[in-house]
Scaffold this active site. Sequence first.
Site, short mmCIF file in Angstrom:
data_model
loop_
_atom_site.label_atom_id
_atom_site.label_comp_id
_atom_site.label_asym_id
_atom_site.label_seq_id
_atom_site.Cartn_x
_atom_site.Cartn_y
_atom_site.Cartn_z
N SER A 217 4.38 2.41 7.95
CA SER A 217 4.07 1.29 7.08
C SER A 217 5.26 0.89 6.24
CB SER A 217 2.91 1.66 6.15
OG SER A 217 1.72 1.64 6.86
N ASP B 231 0.06 -7.44 1.19
CA ASP B 231 0.50 -6.07 1.44
C ASP B 231 2.03 -5.95 1.51
OD1 ASP B 231 0.39 -3.38 1.76
OD2 ASP B 231 -0.64 -3.40 3.69
N HIS C 253 0.82 -1.23 0.00
CA HIS C 253 0.00 0.00 0.00
C HIS C 253 0.85 1.27 0.00
CE1 HIS C 253 0.24 -0.15 4.56
NE2 HIS C 253 0.27 1.15 4.39
#
Lengths: 477, 518
Positions: free
Chosen positions: A171, A92, A61
């Site tokens: 992230s 992901d 992402h």
Amino acid sequence: MLGLACSLVAGTPERSVIQIFNFSQQPVWDAPWRWQPVRREGGSGFVVTTNRGRRVMTNAHVVSWGRQILVRRFQDPRPFQAEVEFIGHDCDLAVLKLQDEAFFEGIDSLEFGDLPEVRSTVVTYGYPAGGEQISYTRGVVSRVEMQTYVHIGNRALLAVQTDAAINPGNSGGPVIQEDKVVGVSFQGVRGLENAGFFIPPEVIRHFVKDIEDGTYHGFPQAGIRVLPLQNPAYRRYLGLPESGGQGARIDGLGEVPTTKELLRPDDVLLEAGGLAVASDGTVLYRGNRVAAGLGFQLSQHGERVPVKVLRDRKEISIDLPVFVFEADRPAGSQYDRAPRYYVYGGMVFTPLCQDYLRTLGRDLGDSASADLVYELFYLRAEKPEAVRPEPVVFAGLLNHAVNANFTARGRALVDRINGVKIERLDDVIRAIEGGTGAQHLIELAGKAGFECLDRAEAAAANAMILQTYGVSKDRRL
Amino acid sequence: MNRNPFRETTFRDGAVRTGRPGAILPWIFGVLALGWVVWSTPAPAAERNGRSPLEASLVTVEVTFKEYDLSQPWNKPTRSVRKHALVTGERELLTTAQNFGDRTLVRVQKGGRGRWFNAEVQWLDYHANVAVLTVGDDGFWRDLKPVALAASVPRRSEYDIVRWRDGNLEQRRAEFSKFTVREGSLTFAPRIVLELNTEISGLGWAEPVTVDGQVVGLTMSKGGNVCSVVPTPFLRRILEARREGRFGGLGYFDFLWQPGENPATLANLKLEGEPRGAIVLDIPKQAPAGYGIQRRDVILEVAGFPIDMQGDYDDPEYGHVMLEGLATRDRFAGDTVPMKVLREGKVIDIQYTLPKAEYRVDLLPLHVFDQEPEYLVAGGLVFQPLTQGYLRSWGDDWRRQAPFRLVYFASQAPTPERPSMVVLGQVLPDPINVGYQEYRHLVVDKVNDRKVATLADLKAALKEPRDGVHRIEYLKGDSLQRMLLDAGALEEANRRVLQRYGIPQAEVIAGASANSAN
């Protein structure tokens, strides 16, 4: 000087942690020839060695819909250009290739450790929002469970919960224990404080192994719904001791032909992938009780998973081939592939997907949209025989004299055009281009009605409509 | 998009009435609070000198009714509301049918104050939204005078709304907005509605609407500033037909149509000339033989009225309104309606027979009145009919709040295989149902291999366990497909569950004598 000296000391993984800037652009799903404004998003990553050489690993992402990806090294002001080499939207994860190999000079690749134990301490590294420099947070491993991976939305894989702060920008950053990567930070849960989630080594290793052959396939599924088997009468009926803790029930089978051939509803799942299945539908994995689906996910696409079931009170061993299930991709979030569309006579046709449905906003709750929701999310389970491979929506109308008197304004599933059943976008084009009558007859599903377009007038108006609305091409296939 | 409201817009009752002014306590406080405002401003209150003629004709009605809680269908809480009724004939009171469903007590009061008299409902029809009451006590009728209902509604820019407020008659102005054809408060069947624009709050309780001293309608709901009114010509026709024994219920058009606005579509259907007519999209799956109308017919004329390209006709009284108005304008269920339709380029005369508006024509009935909520408890599993009332227990925003699939079923038509649905409402925890206790809102498909559409089906199926178990299967796509229950232990478990959870009886099934637990 002092900072530089410190960073050179061995056992300082921060030198291998990378800051990532993604200039991304997403399509407009209900006007699929258009793009949304460019967004700048920040994330983190870290250096790994794959069988193709040195790469930056991050979350999918962080780099999705990227127009340009820039990466920066620890305390190095220079931006380097990177590109996505492999991306796994279901797990992901992504690896980036650097245009300039010099980027890796003086940086060690991080190594992967094992699934950290609950209550053990981990440290997250990354570049979260709220500052420019690298940030560290320490936390304990709270629990290990299967979780929905929100990037794709309709897949659940193993995930680790920690109380270390994981914020936007974290992230893709590594979670470190004893100088080894034991996870990749990736998501939080709204409303849940002091809870961040990271991707465990099981999932990371699966991804790394998957891409070794140069193609990313994804996480396979068995195509079974496993439910707890705890009702005493049900246990007795299936030949299990009432009070025993083993065995879960296969409640339903999905649309995977080999699975439908080898397994049956009400088979009792005793073992999956070598893990004993308990009556609550879980397996014990490294001291953690997690959903039995894990037993199938650790294998690669096309591999066989050893399964033990109880059927008619007899134990049977089966080597169940498992595959990546793609048919429900439209029901998850879409990435990297610009939406397919076709514009004719001002009517905009595009495949139905979850991102399109999101454009309906609050109208999604209206009964007119219910047909679309049902088609995308429920029909497959309820009437698999009626599922269209690529349902097409009449997404909207570009107003022109040829269509000015339409009652239908879009947001409807296309059922037939000129008598041709619309199973995929190509059928729309075939039906329109093959039309021979004075009008094209477009039938919409449910109660959305039908419309006709004067064939000669629409053909004559097409170029003008495309030009007026800035549609450079009438189709993207 | 079609404009036919017969399935799309049948869910407005409850949502349209603002607040809940009917609850007695808030209602009284509301009167007091508003009363101050009204009296401190000179103009709009009731005439103080000459008595209003309605003082001797307008009475207050208090209805107490069971407001069932479908999450616990064995509970019978009651609620009371106050509304209005008009003396319209010899010992006859007229009001709307709203809130008379599941009634336990009806009382009336004249003059806006004083003694309450017990009343009884002589006749009502929920779809028509008409109720006729009477009172046995002669004393009640003393000094009351019947009022005539206007045979037509004169067009004015303003109308008066009259009601009892704290013992005085209040008469206030409302502006004319339009006549429209749409569903009534308790039905999916469209009919003529007068819409007034007003800021008066708390309307919708059968307050009479007057103009030039005539009563021209009764209010039925208010949403925003729009007050919806049943016009008296509609009420008069129903009352007359009832007196003459020819009221067969409200009729409606059970086909789906879209306006004939698109010339290309009309050309495709071989209609020449100006765009006009309504294009039939769909007819009921179970249309009777000789139904007459077919898909893709263009309806050009209904009951002698030409249908325009919007699907409207020009009503001599109400102006341009939707063709659905012709189903109730001067006909009832069972009557035929002559229509002219275009089919394959030819104009054909059709006699369409009006079906009766009944709740059971929907897969999920809109309302179930005057009947205790049905349920069947088996081993702690509570089965209930799936109705729109069940979905409304998620509140006004139930379309977004209730489980999607159940809401989706509310828009689907019944089929011969599935004329109705049974849902597992909840599981009352008991040793027999360990392992199932978190499941709810699952639609039952089969029990012991028998298809289940009603609780009676379910009850019959539970008489046939096999291999010592009851096999309950839910619709494909639900979160669980099958449950097994120990058949031998079921009776004992039922006794236990009823006692533990204080449930008076194991089942209530319409049309069957309810069995107690033992």
